[in-house]
Design a protein around this motif. Structure first.
Motif, mmCIF file in Angstrom:
data_model
loop_
_atom_site.group_PDB
_atom_site.id
_atom_site.type_symbol
_atom_site.label_atom_id
_atom_site.label_comp_id
_atom_site.label_asym_id
_atom_site.label_seq_id
_atom_site.Cartn_x
_atom_site.Cartn_y
_atom_site.Cartn_z
ATOM 1 N N SER A 122 5.994 17.791 37.647
ATOM 2 C CA SER A 122 6.396 16.506 37.415
ATOM 3 C C SER A 122 7.082 16.182 38.693
ATOM 4 O O SER A 122 6.980 14.796 39.258
ATOM 5 C CB SER A 122 7.544 16.571 36.346
ATOM 6 N N ALA A 123 7.424 17.072 39.878
ATOM 7 C CA ALA A 123 8.283 16.732 41.269
ATOM 8 C C ALA A 123 7.068 16.010 42.131
ATOM 9 O O ALA A 123 7.345 15.833 43.247
ATOM 10 C CB ALA A 123 9.509 17.592 41.478
ATOM 11 N N GLY A 124 5.577 16.359 41.273
ATOM 12 C CA GLY A 124 4.739 16.054 42.524
ATOM 13 C C GLY A 124 3.945 16.763 43.411
ATOM 14 O O GLY A 124 4.165 17.315 44.846
ATOM 15 N N VAL A 125 4.134 18.639 43.865
ATOM 16 C CA VAL A 125 4.631 19.579 44.800
ATOM 17 C C VAL A 125 3.027 19.868 44.508
ATOM 18 O O VAL A 125 2.303 19.522 43.496
ATOM 19 C CB VAL A 125 5.720 20.437 44.432
ATOM 20 N N VAL A 126 2.661 20.643 45.595
ATOM 21 C CA VAL A 126 1.236 21.122 45.234
ATOM 22 C C VAL A 126 1.359 22.372 45.280
ATOM 23 O O VAL A 126 -0.350 23.377 44.776
ATOM 24 C CB VAL A 126 0.343 20.710 47.345
ATOM 25 N N ALA A 127 1.841 23.062 45.347
ATOM 26 C CA ALA A 127 1.257 24.722 44.799
ATOM 27 C C ALA A 127 3.919 24.563 45.041
ATOM 28 O O ALA A 127 4.392 24.421 44.917
ATOM 29 C CB ALA A 127 1.548 25.457 46.309
ATOM 30 N N VAL A 128 4.378 26.064 44.811
ATOM 31 C CA VAL A 128 5.019 26.891 44.243
ATOM 32 C C VAL A 128 5.044 28.248 44.883
ATOM 33 O O VAL A 128 4.401 29.209 44.531
ATOM 34 C CB VAL A 128 4.969 26.344 42.674
#
Length: 126
Positions: free
Chosen positions: A93-99
């Protein structure tokens, strides 16, 4: 152990330009980090956070990625599968592109479907 995390973190940041297939809109690239900041693996999680934070700082000092600043979004999964699922949902939900992360196979399994359904690449560290 710290060397392994450092190498994985460096690999993860090196792969980000390949993973990011979007035009630069905000000048910021959000990268997620899931790690156990509390619980029985908190020491390993603190190491992960410190190492990846250092790599993000170094990347930004060199001009970021394609001119965009990298911002690290950290979620504590506490080394627990249920907490990891919640952390994965927050990162999606935070709009990250990768984890990057997490630590431990059961914890990774609990988060991988959530991240996959969100279209996020997960780079496991342990």
């Amino acid at each position: 152990m710290k060397r392994v995390f450092g190498l994985l973190g460096a690999l993860a940041l090196a792969l980000l330009p390949v993973l990011i297939a979007r035009p630069a809109l905000s000048g910021e690239i959000k990268v997620g980090l899931m790690c156990p900041l509390t619980g029985k693996w908190a020491s390993e999680g603190q190491d992960m956070k410190n190492i990846v934070s250092l790599l993000v700082d170094e990347t930004n000092a060199r001009g970021g990625i394609n001119g965009d600043t990298v911002r690290l979004v950290v979620e504590d999964d506490a080394g627990d599968p249920r907490t990891a699922a919640l952390a994965a949902q927050k990162l999606a939900s935070a709009g990250v592109v990768a984890v990057i992360g997490t630590y431990g196979s059961a914890v990774t399994e609990a988060s991988q479907n959530i991240l996959d359904e969100s279209g996020l690449v997960q780079i496991g560290t342990g």
